[in-house]
Structure formats: C-alpha cells, structure tokens
Design an enzyme around this catalytic site. Structure first.
Site, PDB file in Angstrom:
ATOM      1  N   CYS A  62       0.958  -1.558   0.170  1.00  0.00           N
ATOM      2  CA  CYS A  62      -0.146   0.114   0.174  1.00  0.00           C
ATOM      3  C   CYS A  62       0.959   0.776   0.419  1.00  0.00           C
ATOM      4  CB  CYS A  62      -1.205  -0.126   1.507  1.00  0.00           C
ATOM      5  SG  CYS A  62      -1.573  -1.929   1.552  1.00  0.00           S
ATOM      6  N   ASP A  94      -3.595  -2.994   7.112  1.00  0.00           N
ATOM      7  CA  ASP A  94      -4.581  -3.184   7.734  1.00  0.00           C
ATOM      8  C   ASP A  94      -4.705  -4.942   6.805  1.00  0.00           C
ATOM      9  OD1 ASP A  94      -5.330  -1.091   8.499  1.00  0.00           O
ATOM     10  OD2 ASP A  94      -7.349  -1.558   8.708  1.00  0.00           O
ATOM     11  N   CYS A 135      -2.160   3.580   2.901  1.00  0.00           N
ATOM     12  CA  CYS A 135      -3.255   2.644   3.454  1.00  0.00           C
ATOM     13  C   CYS A 135      -4.334   2.922   4.683  1.00  0.00           C
ATOM     14  CB  CYS A 135      -1.997   1.495   4.607  1.00  0.00           C
ATOM     15  SG  CYS A 135      -3.116   0.267   4.600  1.00  0.00           S
ATOM     16  N   ASP A 136      -4.413   2.186   4.663  1.00  0.00           N
ATOM     17  CA  ASP A 136      -6.238   2.857   4.815  1.00  0.00           C
ATOM     18  C   ASP A 136      -6.455   4.526   6.640  1.00  0.00           C
ATOM     19  OD1 ASP A 136      -6.828   1.028   4.666  1.00  0.00           O
ATOM     20  OD2 ASP A 136      -7.997  -0.342   6.103  1.00  0.00           O
ATOM     21  N   LYS A 137      -5.957   3.789   6.879  1.00  0.00           N
ATOM     22  CA  LYS A 137      -5.435   4.703   8.099  1.00  0.00           C
ATOM     23  C   LYS A 137      -4.950   6.121   8.226  1.00  0.00           C
ATOM     24  CE  LYS A 137      -8.162   2.086   9.621  1.00  0.00           C
ATOM     25  NZ  LYS A 137      -8.309   0.796   9.425  1.00  0.00           N
ATOM     26  N   CYS A 207      -5.276  -1.122  -1.592  1.00  0.00           N
ATOM     27  CA  CYS A 207      -6.459  -1.994  -2.453  1.00  0.00           C
ATOM     28  C   CYS A 207      -7.428  -1.627  -3.537  1.00  0.00           C
ATOM     29  CB  CYS A 207      -7.167  -2.575  -1.393  1.00  0.00           C
ATOM     30  SG  CYS A 207      -6.203  -3.108   0.243  1.00  0.00           S
ATOM     31  N   GLU A 459     -11.061  -4.676  12.691  1.00  0.00           N
ATOM     32  CA  GLU A 459     -12.432  -5.392  11.293  1.00  0.00           C
ATOM     33  C   GLU A 459     -12.526  -6.616  11.543  1.00  0.00           C
ATOM     34  OE1 GLU A 459     -10.432  -3.554   7.431  1.00  0.00           O
ATOM     35  OE2 GLU A 459     -10.717  -1.690   8.603  1.00  0.00           O
ATOM     36  N   SER A 485     -13.952  -3.967   7.213  1.00  0.00           N
ATOM     37  CA  SER A 485     -12.968  -3.492   6.824  1.00  0.00           C
ATOM     38  C   SER A 485     -14.210  -3.026   5.527  1.00  0.00           C
ATOM     39  CB  SER A 485     -12.147  -4.747   6.054  1.00  0.00           C
ATOM     40  OG  SER A 485     -12.308  -4.970   4.773  1.00  0.00           O
TER      41      SER A 485
HETATM   42 FE1  FES Z   1      -3.349  -0.973   2.835  1.00  0.00          FE
HETATM   43 FE2  FES Z   1      -5.705  -2.555   1.925  1.00  0.00          FE
HETATM   44  S1  FES Z   1      -4.524  -3.074   3.366  1.00  0.00           S
HETATM   45  S2  FES Z   1      -5.491  -0.300   1.195  1.00  0.00           S
END
Ligand code: FES
Length: 572
Positions: A62, A94, A135-137, A207, A459, A485
């Site tokens: 990511c 994640d 990545c997400d956070k 992702c 999640e 998620s």
């Molecule tokens: Fe990093 Fe989905 S695990 S964006």
C-alpha cells in the site's frame, strides 16, 4: 555561501510565517547551522518551508512506493518558490494485520500518525505541508493532522493497485479472504485458493476496490483537501508523478494566500464528503474517519448528519465489494470528479466550498476536463441510481442507543430478525464459522472489540469473509462494537455504541436473544424485556482491561466512543 551577517539576512517571504521566526535573524544561527548541513542555502531562508510527509513502509504494497513521489512534490514546491523537506510517518497495514492481534493497532495507528505529523511539523517550524498516504489509516491520520495543525496543507493519495486477472475474471484482495471462507467450507480446493492468492494484488499500491483506502482517497477530493482527479490514478500510473508535482506547486499557492485546512473544512464540506460517501457506497470506516476529522477541525458534524444525508442521497457507484469495478476502472471514466459533478448537477452537494486549488469546488469542477467516454456502467446518473438511498445507514435502537452503522450497499437484505450467538472476541466467532456451527438465521454478536474494549476496534473481515465464502453472507447477520473492512459484504452492523466495555446494551445480549435489524427504518433492537435487561445489568461484571501497558493501554484510556469518531481526547 554560508556565514552571512544579520544585515544580509533576507526578508521573510510571504507564507514563511513559522519558518522565518525559527530560522531568520542573527540569534537563530544554531537552527540555521543545521539547515546548511543538509544542503540548504542562505537564499532559502525567507522562502516558505514546506514539509513533505510520507507514510512509507515496505511492510506491504500500500505504501511501498510513496518515497518515489517525494522528488516530484519537492520540484513543484521549488517551482512555486518554496523549500521542501521530507519526513516519514508510520503505516500499519490492514490486510497483513487482519484477523490477528495486529489488527488492534490499525485504528490506533491513525492517532499515532496524526500525532507524529503534528510533532514533526510544529517542532521544526514548517509553514505547511503536503501529506502522502496510502493504506487505510494513513489517510485520515494525515488529514486529521492537517485540520489539527491548521497550516496550509494538501493531501495526496499514493494510488491503489491494479486488479489481478485469471483469464478475463478480475480479482482483488477481498477475493482471497472470501476464497479462504470457500476453502474452509470445502467449496474449493487448496490449488484454487493458491491460484487466486498469487494474482489478486499484482502491483504495489493500496487495495483496488472501494474499500477503506480508496473510500478515503475519494473523500479527500470531496472534502476539498486534495487536487481534483488525484485519487483515482493507480500507484503505477505515470500520472502519480504529475499529481505529486502539481500538489507541491498548489501548496505554494496556498502558502502565498494563507489558505488553511479549516478554511476548507467547513460544515458544508463535511456534508459534501458525507454525500459522496453515501453516493459511492464506500466503507463504513468513512463515517468513523469523517467524525474524527470533524472533531479535529472543530466542526459539529454527527451521526445525525450522516443519517439525514443518507436518506436523500442516491447510491450511484458500482465498485467492489458491492459492485463490479475497481479504482482503475473509475479512473478511466473520470474518477471522483465525475461523481462530484453528477452530485453537483443534481443539487446534492454545495459547489460554493473552498478547495486546495484556491477556488471553489464548482469552479474547479468546471475547469476539470472529464474524459468523454461511456460511464453509466460504473457511475450512474442520480436520477437512475442503483439504490434510491445512500450506501450506509445509521441504525439506532435498544441495542445501540448512541448509534451503529450498516453498509446497505453490501447486502440486498433490508430486514433481518434472528437469534443471537454471542462471542467475546473475533477468534471464537471465526472458529464457529469454520467449525460449521453457525446456521441460517443466526446473528453473530461479537463484542468487547470496540475502541476501548479490544482495544483498538479491529475489523472483522476474517469472519465476514468466511461467512460470504461459506455462502451464508445473506442468511447470517453480524452485530459488533468492532469495525468492518471496506471489503466486507453481507448484513453487517458495526460501530455499535456504547460499546460493551463501556457497559453498552451489547454487553447484555445472551445466546438465543432475538435481534431485529431494519435498515429501512434505521432500527437495531434487542427484543428482550426492559425488566430482564435491568436484571442482567445488575449482574454484569466489568471485564478486566485487555491491555494494561504500552500503546494499547494508553489508547484505551483516552479513546472516545465510535459514535464520536473514536478519537483520543485529552482528559484535562
Ligand atoms: Fe492497505 Fe487495503 S490493506 S489499502
């Protein structure tokens, strides 16, 4: 040439608000001496000093590539008359932590990221910064720091991965989770699972579907914190470099004009972002992160706002996990600007808000050139939506007096009545699915996994994917004080507040209790008499904290309810 006398000191340039105070003037010689050590020149003093904050890590794809973007941002800053210096912030991946102890650090890392950006930018007197996430956070963490520090700043996404293919069939990481579910329930062979595992995420980048990372990236444009069009090019696209350069250059303009994040993050901007979230059917995490961002920006924006917006926003984007397409497909038809233009034309968002372009959203959209290609297969017109209301609904009721969220885009079921199967952690719920003891009509209640209880509100993708993979996605529901998620599908209610660890009614549920989920009516009811619940409350023994030292214990002692964004609020 070094060693200028104070008489030769340059004047402070426009925008060098903090840096000149730190590095200008004779007595600041010790501070300046360290700038000469890293290659700056006396002529740089007085120019705005911009940070380039990069969430970088080789721990997964990511944020694997984000360091490569620094040079382009710095060139843009240079061409805008600024000096750029880069610095890192952390990443908790994640997908790699999913379903494990590690997942408890995911949401916690959002706060660590915001705190680490604040510490670096303020400590070193940067006048503003560009933040690059993946990545997400990393994304809400950086945006929260922008709002908190309130110095001119721009967000830029590092881009998502390309999808994988087996023949013409498209795959993303979500498929690997669901194939595990199919494998453990005997539906596919180990060889089939391995084949998907090898192709599902073929490049670096976040992702590919509309999971949390791409949701937050789209929202960064909707909020006005990122340049239009910057969220959808893949991580491998050469347009990433162009956006990095343009982002650096645009920060120069913001510094010159003194435009700060809180000038952009108004109540109307949050309404626009919430509308975009509902219209796109994005991740439920988007709610949590927008609440947290509003808190940092000092804007009163609550679950009630989301609820009201959801009821009148048509769901128009077909992207995984609810739909068919991935970010690379959306990019080809116009990315987030196409969605925003449709929402603006339909009168659903406010075009008068300011953005990091220094112009209003309406002006920026007018100047943005959308590709002239068919797009109705991915982005519908609001008059012909996939669903008439938003992709996420807020639920309230006896089981969630402070609220809960459900992703209506990810399920065709609008009303579900079933019997509770109670689990006090994710692992035992996963084992129950794996062991084949979960049956149609069950409502899996997974509790003590909230912000305080887990701690860190993990999640539950492992369980939800296992349910989907076992073919139970539409016949078994889940209710949890944890999160989901963005890749989750099914009848999944999360963010139940108050959480079990704070004594919420979810702590009182027992096996066999009837639970009603009604997404149309916005209700989540525990169908147990008040007397019985009072009896159970009297007998309820508080559980000992799961973390007693270190980061998780500190987090648990400061974190707020999910209904207010699970932010770490100082107890002053
Ligand atoms: Fe990093 Fe989905 S695990 S964006």
């Amino acid at each position: 040439m070094h060693g200028r006398s104070s008489g030769e000191m340059p004047m402070s340039g426009k925008g060098a608000v903090y840096s000149f105070e730190r590095f200008g003037g004779t007595i600041n010689a010790p501070h300046r001496a360290f700038l000469w050590s890293i290659g700056l020149d006396p002529s740089d003093i007085g120019k705005p000093l911009a940070g380039v904050v990069v969430a970088w890590s080789e721990s997964g794809p990511c944020n694997f590539h984000t360091l490569n973007l620094i040079g382009y941002v710095k060139q843009g800053l240079r061409d805008a008359g600024c000096v750029g210096l880069a610095m890192p912030t952390i990443v908790v991946n994640d997908n790699i932590s999913m379903g494990t102890e590690g997942m408890r650090y995911s949401l916690v890392s959002r706060e660590v990221i915001a705190d680490s950006v604040e510490a670096q930018i303020v400590a070193h007197a940067y006048d503003g910064f560009v933040g690059i996430g993946g990545c997400d956070k990393t994304q809400p963490g950086i945006m929260m720091a922008m709002a908190r520090i309130n110095r001119p700043s721009i967000y830029m996404y590092g881009g998502s991965a390309e999808p994988g293919f087996i023949g013409e069939k498209k795959f993303t990481i979500e498929d690997v989770h669901e194939y595990v579910g199919a494998y453990i329930s005997g539906k596919i062979s180990e060889q089939e699972l391995l084949q998907v595992e090898m192709v599902a995420h073929p490049t670096y980048g976040a992702c590919a579907g509309l999971f949390t990372a791409n949701t937050m990236a789209i929202l960064s444009e909707g909020l006005g914190l990122a340049l239009l069009g910057s969220s959808s090019p893949t991580a491998t696209s050469s347009r990433r470099a162009i956006f990095a350069y343009e982002t650096g250059k645009a920060l120069g303009t913001l510094l010159e004009n003194g435009i700060k994040p809180r000038d952009i993050l108004t109540y109307e901007a949050f309404r626009n972002a919430a509308t975009l979230l509902m219209a796109s059917g994005g991740s439920t995490n988007g709610i949590l992160h927008l609440l947290a961002l509003a808190y940092e920006a000092g804007v009163k924006f609550t679950l009630d706002d989301f609820d009201e917006i959801s009821k009148k926003t048509p769901y128009i984007l077909s992207m995984r996990p609810a739909g068919e397409f991935v970010m690379a497909d959306l990019d080809r038809v116009g990315g987030a600007p196409l969605l925003l233009k449709k929402l603006l034309d339909a009168g659903l968002i406010d075009g008068g808000v300011l953005t990091v372009s220094g112009k209003t959203l309406a002006q920026s959209l007018k100047e943005y050139r959308l590709p002239d290609v068919p797009h109705e297969h991915i982005v519908r017109d609001p008059s012909k939506p996939i669903k008439k209301t938003g992709g996420i609904r807020i639920l309230r009721g006896s089981l969630a007096p402070e609220g809960a969220v459900v992703k209506t885009a990810a399920t065709g079921v609008t009303r579900f009545e079933g019997s509770a199967r109670v689990f006090d952690d994710e692992e035992s719920a996963f084992e129950a699915v794996r062991g084949g003891t979960v049956k149609e009509g069950d409502v899996l209640v997974i509790r003590y996994v909230g912000p305080k209880g887990a701690p860190g509100m993990p999640e539950m993708l492992r369980v939800t994917a296992a349910l989907s993979g076992a073919g139970l996605g539409e016949s078994v529901a889940m209710v949890t004080d944890g999160r989901f998620s963005g890749a989750t599908r099914g009848i999944m209610v999360g963010h139940v507040a108050p959480e079990a660890a704070s004594g919420g009614p979810i702590a009182l549920v027992e096996d066999g209790d009837k639970i009603l989920i009604d997404t149309d009516a916005g209700r989540l009811e525990l169908q147990v008499s008040r007397e019985e619940l009072e009896r159970r409350r009297r007998d309820l023994k508080p559980k000992p904290p799961k973390a007693t030292s270190g980061l998780l214990a500190k987090y648990a002692s400061l974190v707020s309810s999910a209904s207010t964004g699970a932010v770490t609020m100082p107890r002053l």
